[in-house]
Scaffold this motif. Structure first.
Motif, PDB file in Angstrom:
ATOM      1  N   ILE A  37       0.833  -1.207   0.000  1.00 31.94           N
ATOM      2  CA  ILE A  37       0.000   0.000   0.000  1.00 31.94           C
ATOM      3  C   ILE A  37       0.866   1.255   0.000  1.00 31.94           C
ATOM      4  CG2 ILE A  37      -1.697   1.293   1.367  1.00 31.94           C
ATOM      5  CD1 ILE A  37      -3.019  -1.410   1.996  1.00 31.94           C
ATOM      6  N   PHE A  38       2.031   1.202   0.643  1.00 31.17           N
ATOM      7  CA  PHE A  38       2.991   2.308   0.481  1.00 31.17           C
ATOM      8  C   PHE A  38       3.304   2.496  -1.008  1.00 31.17           C
ATOM      9  CE2 PHE A  38       5.193   1.524   4.859  1.00 31.17           C
ATOM     10  CZ  PHE A  38       4.199   2.229   5.507  1.00 31.17           C
ATOM     11  N   GLY A  39       3.566   1.369  -1.690  1.00 34.07           N
ATOM     12  CA  GLY A  39       3.864   1.437  -3.119  1.00 34.07           C
ATOM     13  C   GLY A  39       2.699   1.961  -3.921  1.00 34.07           C
ATOM     14  N   LEU A  40       1.489   1.524  -3.577  1.00 33.56           N
ATOM     15  CA  LEU A  40       0.295   2.006  -4.275  1.00 33.56           C
ATOM     16  C   LEU A  40       0.133   3.506  -4.100  1.00 33.56           C
ATOM     17  CD1 LEU A  40      -2.430   1.486  -5.716  1.00 33.56           C
ATOM     18  CD2 LEU A  40      -3.422   1.041  -3.459  1.00 33.56           C
ATOM     19  N   HIS A  41       0.357   3.980  -2.905  1.00 33.55           N
ATOM     20  CA  HIS A  41       0.237   5.406  -2.610  1.00 33.55           C
ATOM     21  C   HIS A  41       1.163   6.219  -3.518  1.00 33.55           C
ATOM     22  CE1 HIS A  41       0.666   8.951   0.317  1.00 33.55           C
ATOM     23  NE2 HIS A  41      -0.601   8.935  -0.027  1.00 33.55           N
ATOM     24  N   CYS A  42       2.387   5.731  -3.684  1.00 33.38           N
ATOM     25  CA  CYS A  42       3.363   6.396  -4.546  1.00 33.38           C
ATOM     26  C   CYS A  42       2.982   6.258  -6.022  1.00 33.38           C
ATOM     27  CB  CYS A  42       4.747   5.806  -4.289  1.00 33.38           C
ATOM     28  SG  CYS A  42       6.075   6.516  -5.285  1.00 33.38           S
ATOM     29  N   ALA A  43       2.598   5.043  -6.431  1.00 28.96           N
ATOM     30  CA  ALA A  43       2.284   4.789  -7.837  1.00 28.96           C
ATOM     31  C   ALA A  43       1.083   5.599  -8.310  1.00 28.96           C
ATOM     32  CB  ALA A  43       2.030   3.295  -8.045  1.00 28.96           C
ATOM     33  N   LEU A  44       0.074   5.753  -7.458  1.00 26.82           N
ATOM     34  CA  LEU A  44      -1.112   6.510  -7.855  1.00 26.82           C
ATOM     35  C   LEU A  44      -0.772   7.961  -8.167  1.00 26.82           C
ATOM     36  CD1 LEU A  44      -3.762   5.056  -5.366  1.00 26.82           C
ATOM     37  CD2 LEU A  44      -3.765   4.807  -7.857  1.00 26.82           C
ATOM     38  N   LYS A  45       0.155   8.522  -7.413  1.00 26.12           N
ATOM     39  CA  LYS A  45       0.570   9.899  -7.697  1.00 26.12           C
ATOM     40  C   LYS A  45       1.203   9.991  -9.082  1.00 26.12           C
ATOM     41  CE  LYS A  45       1.328  11.061  -2.828  1.00 26.12           C
ATOM     42  NZ  LYS A  45       2.337  11.383  -1.780  1.00 26.12           N
ATOM     43  N   GLU A  46       2.022   8.995  -9.424  1.00 26.04           N
ATOM     44  CA  GLU A  46       2.657   8.978 -10.745  1.00 26.04           C
ATOM     45  C   GLU A  46       1.618   8.783 -11.842  1.00 26.04           C
ATOM     46  OE1 GLU A  46       5.962   9.342 -11.641  1.00 26.04           O
ATOM     47  OE2 GLU A  46       6.236  10.006  -9.575  1.00 26.04           O
ATOM     48  N   LEU A  47       0.720   7.848 -11.633  1.00 25.03           N
ATOM     49  CA  LEU A  47      -0.272   7.515 -12.653  1.00 25.03           C
ATOM     50  C   LEU A  47      -1.217   8.673 -12.943  1.00 25.03           C
ATOM     51  CD1 LEU A  47      -1.140   3.910 -11.421  1.00 25.03           C
ATOM     52  CD2 LEU A  47      -0.017   4.471 -13.585  1.00 25.03           C
ATOM     53  N   LEU A  48      -1.543   9.449 -11.909  1.00 24.25           N
ATOM     54  CA  LEU A  48      -2.581  10.471 -12.048  1.00 24.25           C
ATOM     55  C   LEU A  48      -2.035  11.883 -12.243  1.00 24.25           C
ATOM     56  CD1 LEU A  48      -5.026   9.123  -9.326  1.00 24.25           C
ATOM     57  CD2 LEU A  48      -5.421   9.151 -11.804  1.00 24.25           C
ATOM     58  N   LYS A  49      -0.713  12.023 -12.283  1.00 25.65           N
ATOM     59  CA  LYS A  49      -0.168  13.383 -12.340  1.00 25.65           C
ATOM     60  C   LYS A  49      -0.567  14.130 -13.613  1.00 25.65           C
ATOM     61  CE  LYS A  49       4.425  11.976 -14.026  1.00 25.65           C
ATOM     62  NZ  LYS A  49       5.864  11.934 -13.667  1.00 25.65           N
ATOM     63  N   ASP A  50      -0.797  13.401 -14.712  1.00 25.48           N
ATOM     64  CA  ASP A  50      -1.240  14.042 -15.951  1.00 25.48           C
ATOM     65  C   ASP A  50      -2.709  13.780 -16.256  1.00 25.48           C
ATOM     66  OD1 ASP A  50       1.307  15.121 -16.542  1.00 25.48           O
ATOM     67  OD2 ASP A  50       1.965  13.185 -17.326  1.00 25.48           O
ATOM     68  N   GLY A  51      -3.415  13.120 -15.330  1.00 29.55           N
ATOM     69  CA  GLY A  51      -4.834  12.836 -15.522  1.00 29.55           C
ATOM     70  C   GLY A  51      -5.064  11.468 -16.145  1.00 29.55           C
ATOM     71  N   ILE A  52      -6.180  10.836 -15.789  1.00 27.48           N
ATOM     72  CA  ILE A  52      -6.469   9.493 -16.275  1.00 27.48           C
ATOM     73  C   ILE A  52      -6.677   9.477 -17.785  1.00 27.48           C
ATOM     74  CG2 ILE A  52      -8.952   9.729 -15.783  1.00 27.48           C
ATOM     75  CD1 ILE A  52      -6.828   6.511 -15.500  1.00 27.48           C
ATOM     76  N   GLU A  53      -7.233  10.549 -18.355  1.00 28.74           N
ATOM     77  CA  GLU A  53      -7.453  10.577 -19.806  1.00 28.74           C
ATOM     78  C   GLU A  53      -6.130  10.517 -20.550  1.00 28.74           C
ATOM     79  OE1 GLU A  53      -8.703  12.778 -17.682  1.00 28.74           O
ATOM     80  OE2 GLU A  53     -10.866  12.343 -17.681  1.00 28.74           O
ATOM     81  N   ASN A  54      -5.147  11.278 -20.091  1.00 35.99           N
ATOM     82  CA  ASN A  54      -3.835  11.261 -20.740  1.00 35.99           C
ATOM     83  C   ASN A  54      -3.130   9.925 -20.533  1.00 35.99           C
ATOM     84  OD1 ASN A  54      -3.917  13.886 -21.826  1.00 35.99           O
ATOM     85  ND2 ASN A  54      -3.301  14.787 -19.895  1.00 35.99           N
ATOM     86  N   LEU A  55      -3.328   9.320 -19.376  1.00 38.64           N
ATOM     87  CA  LEU A  55      -2.740   8.008 -19.115  1.00 38.64           C
ATOM     88  C   LEU A  55      -3.286   6.978 -20.097  1.00 38.64           C
ATOM     89  CD1 LEU A  55      -1.013   6.215 -17.163  1.00 38.64           C
ATOM     90  CD2 LEU A  55      -3.121   5.859 -15.867  1.00 38.64           C
ATOM     91  N   ASN A  56      -4.598   6.972 -20.279  1.00 39.73           N
ATOM     92  CA  ASN A  56      -5.209   6.040 -21.223  1.00 39.73           C
ATOM     93  C   ASN A  56      -4.763   6.325 -22.654  1.00 39.73           C
ATOM     94  OD1 ASN A  56      -6.664   4.768 -19.180  1.00 39.73           O
ATOM     95  ND2 ASN A  56      -8.453   6.069 -19.443  1.00 39.73           N
ATOM     96  N   ALA A  57      -4.676   7.598 -23.004  1.00 36.22           N
ATOM     97  CA  ALA A  57      -4.272   7.971 -24.365  1.00 36.22           C
ATOM     98  C   ALA A  57      -2.844   7.537 -24.665  1.00 36.22           C
ATOM     99  CB  ALA A  57      -4.416   9.481 -24.555  1.00 36.22           C
ATOM    100  N   ALA A  58      -1.967   7.630 -23.680  1.00 39.18           N
ATOM    101  CA  ALA A  58      -0.575   7.214 -23.876  1.00 39.18           C
ATOM    102  C   ALA A  58      -0.498   5.710 -24.142  1.00 39.18           C
ATOM    103  CB  ALA A  58       0.265   7.587 -22.660  1.00 39.18           C
ATOM    104  N   HIS A  59      -1.284   4.930 -23.420  1.00 30.70           N
ATOM    105  CA  HIS A  59      -1.294   3.486 -23.650  1.00 30.70           C
ATOM    106  C   HIS A  59      -1.836   3.166 -25.046  1.00 30.70           C
ATOM    107  CE1 HIS A  59      -0.644   3.067 -19.294  1.00 30.70           C
ATOM    108  NE2 HIS A  59      -0.294   1.838 -19.559  1.00 30.70           N
TER     109      HIS A  59
END
Length: 382
Positions: free
Chosen positions: A248-270
């Motif tokens: 959960i420490f890792g999740l807390h950190c990873a979520l910040k990385e994943l969401l820093k540009d917004g979920i729409e941009n994350l999906n678009a990059a994939h």
């Protein structure tokens, strides 16, 4: 202990996926009491971040399990003996829902299509007319084949006939658009080792109010995965049982990385990377299991080998170059290889993979002009 000066293998597979070093660092933090104010704050912030990825106002339960645990949780909280259940199966993981439903004593019907195919809406509608199903299980991105269902359309049909929809988003979340509330999905699940840039060990599940209410009628709900226990605990920003603190420490950190540009941009990059990869593979003369891009996952691409070349030799050649791709599963074992494009994957990772794949294929006797796929990939990634 991993030496960071030694390059780790490039995991171009649909899980586990590459993990950024700052997330790895967070995983190694010293544990804190899981009932402390500090940890409850982390749970609260993780829940808010997960809601954004799930596109929901519902709480997202964090289970200490693999994604299969969340599959069990979904059905163990909703199925009573002899309930009528419909399972939509397009590969290994859709079939896993079927096995779990049968293990609960459900009366299970199956709408099954071949590997690489998707569920057609008219076929689902025809099945829904026949019986009054309590719930329908379906897969968004089928990891074993790289095919992707039109979840929005299918869930609308399920809703129309009054059934609950239970969606496997294990490889789709973080890689593909999936809007739980807007698409009226009743249960949506995922897992840490896929798009969330974490090791295996956490599963995530969001349940609609309708699903929560239905779970109250289940006679023999799961003890460990009980919806009601997790919902009650989250009202106090905690978990009902001891959580996987460091994950959960890792999740807390990873979520910040994943969401820093917004979920729409994350999906678009994939999407951009997956479609670029598919065009590069086609340019190399390789056949894809899912030929139609509109039916393809953005998390994993399944590829046939050239005639007379073996999957074993292709994978071994890539492994010698420190790149790991996945074998096929089930009836597709040793017939396809699968390239993952989720987790901490960057453009350079795709370039490295296609460059290495070209070299391996040529070394095995496949005739192709050097850089054929690489040039297309670079152009599509611009």
């Amino acid at each position: 202990m991993q030496d960071r000066e030694i390059e780790p293998p490039l995991l171009m597979i649909p899980g586990p996926t590459p993990i950024p070093f700052n997330v790895l660092d967070s995983l190694s933090s010293y544990p804190i009491p899981h009932r402390s104010i500090e940890f409850c704050t982390i749970i609260k912030e993780c829940n808010e971040g997960l809601k954004k990825i799930f596109a929901t106002q519902n709480d997202v339960f964090i289970y200490a399990s693999s994604g299969t645990g969340a599959m069990c949780a979904a059905l163990e909280n909703l199925i009573n003996l002899s309930d009528k259940i419909l399972c939509l199966v397009m590969g290994n993981f859709g079939a896993r829902f079927e096995k779990i439903a049968r293990s609960r004593g459900a009366n299970v019907d199956v709408l099954r299509v071949g590997y690489g195919e998707i569920i057609e809406p008219q076929e689902l509608e025809a099945m829904m007319r026949q019986k009054n199903y309590k719930l329908v299980t379906l897969t968004h991105s089928e990891t074993s084949s790289g095919a992707a269902n039109d979840i929005k359309t299918l869930c609308a049909i399920i809703k129309k006939y009054g059934a609950l929809s239970v969606v496997d988003g294990i490889t789709s979340l973080c890689a593909m658009e999936c809007k739980m509330d807007e698409w009226e999905i009743d249960v949506l699940i995922s897992g840490s080792q896929k798009g969330f840039m974490l090791p295996p060990g956490l599963a995530f599940l969001a349940a609609s109010n309708r699903a929560i209410e239905e779970s109250k009628k289940t006679l023999y709900r799961s003890f460990y995965f009980d919806f009601l226990a997790y919902k009650q605990a989250l009202s106090k920003n905690t978990t009902p049982y001891t959580p996987a603190i460091n994950l959960i420490f890792g999740l807390h950190c990873a979520l910040k990385e994943l969401l820093k540009d917004g979920i729409e941009n994350l999906n678009a990059a994939h999407k951009r990377r997956a479609l670029a990869l598919r065009e590069a593979l086609r340019a190399m003369g390789l056949k894809l299991l899912v030929e139609d891009d509109s039916m393809a996952s953005y998390a994993v691409t399944a590829v046939y080998p050239p005639d007379a070349l073996s999957i074993k030799d292709i994978r071994a050649g890539l492994k010698e170059r420190n790149i790991i791709v996945a074998n096929g599963q089930g009836e597709l074992e040793d017939k396809i290889f699968r390239i993952g494009t989720l987790g901490y994957i960057r453009d350079q990772d795709l370039i490295t993979t296609i460059s290495a794949l070209e070299a391996v294929l040529r070394s095995l006797g496949y005739e192709m002009t050097p850089n054929t796929g690489l040039d297309v990939l670079k152009e599509k990634l611009k």
